[in-house]
Design a protein around this motif. Structure first.
Motif, PDB file in Angstrom:
ATOM      1  N   PHE A  57       0.920  -1.425  -0.077  1.00  0.00           N
ATOM      2  CA  PHE A  57       0.064  -0.076  -0.032  1.00  0.00           C
ATOM      3  C   PHE A  57       0.857   0.987   0.004  1.00  0.00           C
ATOM      4  CE2 PHE A  57      -3.462  -2.637   1.660  1.00  0.00           C
ATOM      5  CZ  PHE A  57      -4.485  -2.203   0.892  1.00  0.00           C
ATOM      6  N   LYS A  58       0.483   2.220  -0.701  1.00  0.00           N
ATOM      7  CA  LYS A  58       0.955   3.698  -0.436  1.00  0.00           C
ATOM      8  C   LYS A  58      -0.007   4.289   0.324  1.00  0.00           C
ATOM      9  CE  LYS A  58       2.280   5.919  -4.542  1.00  0.00           C
ATOM     10  NZ  LYS A  58       2.090   6.119  -5.899  1.00  0.00           N
ATOM     11  N   PRO A 111      -6.412   3.991  -6.786  1.00  0.00           N
ATOM     12  CA  PRO A 111      -7.101   4.298  -7.992  1.00  0.00           C
ATOM     13  C   PRO A 111      -8.773   4.247  -7.689  1.00  0.00           C
ATOM     14  CG  PRO A 111      -5.969   2.397  -8.527  1.00  0.00           C
ATOM     15  CD  PRO A 111      -5.500   2.809  -7.381  1.00  0.00           C
ATOM     16  N   LEU A 112      -9.458   5.246  -8.163  1.00  0.00           N
ATOM     17  CA  LEU A 112     -10.869   5.102  -7.766  1.00  0.00           C
ATOM     18  C   LEU A 112     -11.602   3.992  -7.678  1.00  0.00           C
ATOM     19  CD1 LEU A 112     -13.097   7.416  -7.167  1.00  0.00           C
ATOM     20  CD2 LEU A 112     -13.569   7.294  -9.673  1.00  0.00           C
ATOM     21  N   ILE A 151     -10.296   5.629   8.117  1.00  0.00           N
ATOM     22  CA  ILE A 151      -9.632   4.886   6.900  1.00  0.00           C
ATOM     23  C   ILE A 151     -10.377   5.602   5.610  1.00  0.00           C
ATOM     24  CG2 ILE A 151      -8.973   2.782   5.626  1.00  0.00           C
ATOM     25  CD1 ILE A 151     -10.051   1.342   8.136  1.00  0.00           C
ATOM     26  N   ARG A 152      -9.519   6.282   4.815  1.00  0.00           N
ATOM     27  CA  ARG A 152     -10.133   6.718   3.435  1.00  0.00           C
ATOM     28  C   ARG A 152      -8.848   6.972   2.734  1.00  0.00           C
ATOM     29  NH1 ARG A 152     -10.664  12.639   6.236  1.00  0.00           N
ATOM     30  NH2 ARG A 152     -12.176  11.802   7.714  1.00  0.00           N
ATOM     31  N   THR A 153      -9.184   7.354   1.384  1.00  0.00           N
ATOM     32  CA  THR A 153      -8.416   7.619   0.231  1.00  0.00           C
ATOM     33  C   THR A 153      -8.069   8.932   0.374  1.00  0.00           C
ATOM     34  OG1 THR A 153     -10.159   7.907  -1.436  1.00  0.00           O
ATOM     35  CG2 THR A 153      -9.310   5.525  -0.810  1.00  0.00           C
ATOM     36  N   ILE A 185     -15.949  16.330 -11.830  1.00  0.00           N
ATOM     37  CA  ILE A 185     -15.876  16.787 -13.461  1.00  0.00           C
ATOM     38  C   ILE A 185     -15.071  15.860 -14.026  1.00  0.00           C
ATOM     39  CG2 ILE A 185     -14.934  18.822 -14.906  1.00  0.00           C
ATOM     40  CD1 ILE A 185     -15.648  20.518 -12.623  1.00  0.00           C
ATOM     41  N   GLY A 186     -13.760  15.355 -13.038  1.00  0.00           N
ATOM     42  CA  GLY A 186     -13.227  14.288 -13.876  1.00  0.00           C
ATOM     43  C   GLY A 186     -13.775  12.867 -14.007  1.00  0.00           C
ATOM     44  N   ALA A 187     -14.732  12.649 -12.998  1.00  0.00           N
ATOM     45  CA  ALA A 187     -15.098  11.290 -12.920  1.00  0.00           C
ATOM     46  C   ALA A 187     -16.514  11.042 -13.538  1.00  0.00           C
ATOM     47  CB  ALA A 187     -15.010  10.732 -11.371  1.00  0.00           C
ATOM     48  N   GLY A 188     -17.254  11.816 -13.645  1.00  0.00           N
ATOM     49  CA  GLY A 188     -18.458  11.892 -14.310  1.00  0.00           C
ATOM     50  C   GLY A 188     -19.335  11.103 -13.380  1.00  0.00           C
TER      51      GLY A 188
END
Length: 729
Positions: free
Chosen positions: A240-241, A281-282, A338-340, A359-362
């Motif tokens: 994990f990062k 990543p999402l 715990i979260r991203t 806006i990026g993810a729609g």
């Protein structure tokens, strides 16, 4: 002496710092536009200074800095923040701004100008102001975000303001702006506003708690290091990062906990939260959060009642995170979040970050937008006066929610404590007004039944059903309240028409003309505020038409009627404020003044207090840190009177003392000796509750002032077996 060169350098230092933070997202022409806005603002405010004596331009610069650094807004907002006071303070107009900086900036500045200033003239003006601010929320949410940045900077620099202004601004902040920041997901700003409120309204407690937090800092850091070490090793093994943050709870939330759970600072188990922030990543977010949860619970035992999953169902303001509370090796409970990275940015910066990712993810419509649409709905359908509206809005804006389902499985979010009746109105006003009861999870329940997460609700209606006053006690949502009130208002109007007819008939019998003077005499005689009320009371029988007699309209009645009229406040206040001072000195020749001590906070001499002019009970004295007082100072600034106690005070005031200790024979005897013998204090009541060798007690005593009370509490603390002694309201 003012040194112009040093000031110029200081201003440039702030300006460069702003550019440094803005640099990562500046596009082609942005730096030029920001420079132009800075120069415009510098020129506009060149001869102005703040209360603290510093050049005024430092305020717009600081607001722009907060907008970028703490809320994460972009160029348009920086320009708007730099120019936010220009239209109000100088000759420049919105049209000039639009010409020089474009329509977006002009619209934001116009929104900010509409809601500028702290209104002193009574609450409805302040509430109207707040309503305007919310209307701009549906046009451009940046208006409110910049307004919050402006308020945060004003709170940070409140030191230079006079005391009564500090109290007013701090209360208004706590009443409106902190909850609004919370709802827009700006947790860092919300927490700082709450702490600053405390700093100015209850300075002693604020200093006491911050000192204790500082003293425990090094022990806390060591604890976090030991706690997290095995987890870090494991996270690295899985590749994990991540980053780990440990942060203490805010002073305000610590105090809230102390009061709510009736414990001391030392007894708070989760003084801080540990946050694990993952860089994933999402599409892997959910799985990663749960995997980390599983790793943590391999090392530490979780408390099953304290698991909060806002990853699968985010809060309405967009907040996502997984919270668990686990037992550390040293026997302390610790909250782990715990979260991203994405979730963390939304949690810290709320709405602005939310947009960036959306806006990026729609992604589809978010909870926050649903909420903003609800606000719009509330504003458009609201018939209440501004004050009622603000009250409704606060009730609905700042609460957690329950998620329930329709019979077809559609999800509906309602505020916490919502009832079956709220649910009915949420579906449609007509269904609400005809609601008989409901089936919750297939069982019949009354209108007042409180809903819980996951309930499935079906509403039962009848064409014959009608709302009543009683219903207002069963609902918490503003949609339901305004639906009920609209119906009752209509009903009242119809009834009043009947009353109007019976009044006409009675006056005709007495042969008295129906003039304004006649109506005024009736209002004074029956002590009724409006004509509508008079008509309504006649219709429902509160006033019998036969009580309207000729004697009411004679000369002699005028004198009695005038005695019934409430005393004019203004005269009273002028009298208090006097020529010499604008301060009410309590206990010094004030027997002629109609003042009472507010029961909500029971102030005693030595407490910091203020006076509030009520409409019926003269002046009420509140403590400055009183919850009810906060609402009054925020809403009715013009009715606040500065007040202080005189030292020539031999009166006795009631105060409450709460004690905890270990039970032993003769303890009560020792306590009462301290109270009555050594300090000559009269005790009104004592209640003691003992359980498994530990006792808790509440004692009501009469004391002269806070010094007297502190000495008494100090002496009580020395009694063998007493663990804690504290004052309660």
């Amino acid at each position: 002496m003012i040194d112009p060169e040093a000031e110029r350098k200081e201003i440039l230092r702030h300006y460069r710092r702003l550019l440094r933070y803005a640099k990562p997202f500046l596009k082609d022409n942005d730096a030029k536009i920001i420079k132009k806005a800075f120069n415009t603002s510098l020129e506009a405010h060149k001869d102005m200074r703040r209360k603290s004596g510093e050049p005024y331009i430092l305020h717009p610069l600081a607001v722009a800095q907060i907008a970028v650094e703490e809320i994460g807004l972009g160029t348009t907002s920086i320009v708007s923040a730099l120019l936010h006071d220009v239209v109000e303070d100088t000759e420049m107009e919105i049209a000039d701004i639009e010409r020089d900086f474009g329509p977006s900036v002009a619209r934001i500045i116009e929104g900010l100008t509409k809601i500028s200033g702290v209104f002193e003239y009574g609450s409805s003006q302040q509430a109207e102001n707040f309503r305007k601010m919310l209307l701009t929320l549906s046009d451009d949410v940046r208006v409110i975000l910049i307004k919050l940045a402006d308020r945060l900077h004003n709170m940070r620099t409140l030191d230079s303001m006079p005391r009564h202004k500090q109290l007013k601004i701090a209360s208004e902040t706590m009443y409106l702006y902190a909850p609004l920041a919370h709802r827009l997901g700006l947790y860092a700003i919300k927490s700082e506003l709450e702490d600053l409120y405390l700093k100015y309204t209850d300075t002693e407690t604020y200093r006491d708690i911050s000192r204790k937090i500082r003293q425990t800092r090094s022990a806390r850091n060591k604890f976090i290091k030991d706690f997290i070490s095995p987890i870090e090793t494991e996270l690295r093994r899985y590749g994990f990062k991540f980053a780990v943050k440990g942060r203490p709870k805010t002073i305000h939330s610590i105090l809230k906990k102390i009061k709510k759970q009736n414990i001391t600072f030392e007894e708070i188990y989760d003084l801080f939260a540990i946050r694990i922030i993952l860089d994933v990543p999402l599409e892997n977010e959910k799985a990663a959060c749960w995997q980390v949860y599983s790793i943590i619970t391999d090392f530490y035992q979780p408390n099953p009642d304290r698991l909060r999953d806002w990853v699968n169902t985010p809060k309405i303001n967009g907040y996502e995170s997984l919270h668990t509370t686990v037992m550390s090796k040293s026997g302390q409970w610790v909250e782990v979040q715990i979260r991203t990275k994405r979730m963390d940015e939304i949690a810290e910066r709320g709405y602005a970050a939310h947009w960036k990712y959306k806006i990026g993810a729609g992604i589809g419509e978010s909870g926050l937008e649903i909420w903003i649409n609800k606000v719009r709905d509330m504003l458009e359908n609201n018939t209440a006066n501004a004050l009622e509206f603000m009250d409704e809005f606060r009730k609905n804006l700042f609460v957690e929610e329950v998620i329930v389902f329709t019979p077809k499985g559609e999800l509906i979010a309602l505020p916490d404590r919502a009832t079956a009746l709220d649910f009915a109105f949420e579906i449609h006003t007509d269904i609400g007004q005809q609601c008989l009861g409901a089936k919750v999870n297939q069982k019949l329940v009354p209108l007042s039944h409180r809903l819980h997460n996951g309930d499935q609700v079906e509403i039962l209606t009848s064409k014959k059903q009608r709302p009543s006053e009683e219903w207002l006690k069963y609902v918490v949502t503003s949609k339901a309240r305004s639906g009920i009130k609209d119906y009752l208002r209509e009903e009242r109007k119809n009834k009043a028409e009947l009353g109007k007819a019976s009044l006409k008939k009675r006056l005709a019998q007495l042969n008295i003309a129906e003039s304004q003077a006649t109506i005024n005499k009736l209002l004074a005689f029956f002590n009724v505020p409006t004509v509508l009320d008079l008509h309504y009371r006649l219709a429902v029988g509160y006033i019998d038409p036969r009580d309207i007699k000729e004697v009411i309209f004679t000369e002699a009645a005028d004198k009695t009627a005038s005695r019934l009229e409430p005393k004019s406040f203004d005269r009273q206040v002028q009298k208090i404020r006097g020529v010499t001072s604008d301060m009410l000195v309590i206990g010094e020749n004030t027997s002629s003044m109609n003042y009472t001590v507010a029961p909500c906070c029971n102030p005693i001499p030595g407490d910091e207090v203020f006076g509030f002019q009520t409409e019926a009970d003269g002046i009420k004295i509140h403590r400055t840190n009183c919850q009810e007082g906060m609402e009054l100072m925020s809403n009715y600034g013009n009715r606040i009177i500065k007040a202080k106690w005189t030292d020539k005070q031999e009166l006795a005031f009631l105060a409450g003392i709460r004690i905890k200790g270990t039970d032993r024979l003769g303890l009560i005897n020792d306590l009462t000796k301290v109270i009555s013998n050594s300090l000559k204090v009269n005790m009104r009541s004592i209640t003691i509750d003992s359980n498994d060798g530990i006792f808790e007690g509440n004692i009501m005593v009469f004391v002269n002032d806070t010094g007297h009370l502190d000495t008494l509490m100090h002496q009580m603390g020395k009694v063998n077996g007493i663990l804690t002694v504290e004052r309660f309201e």
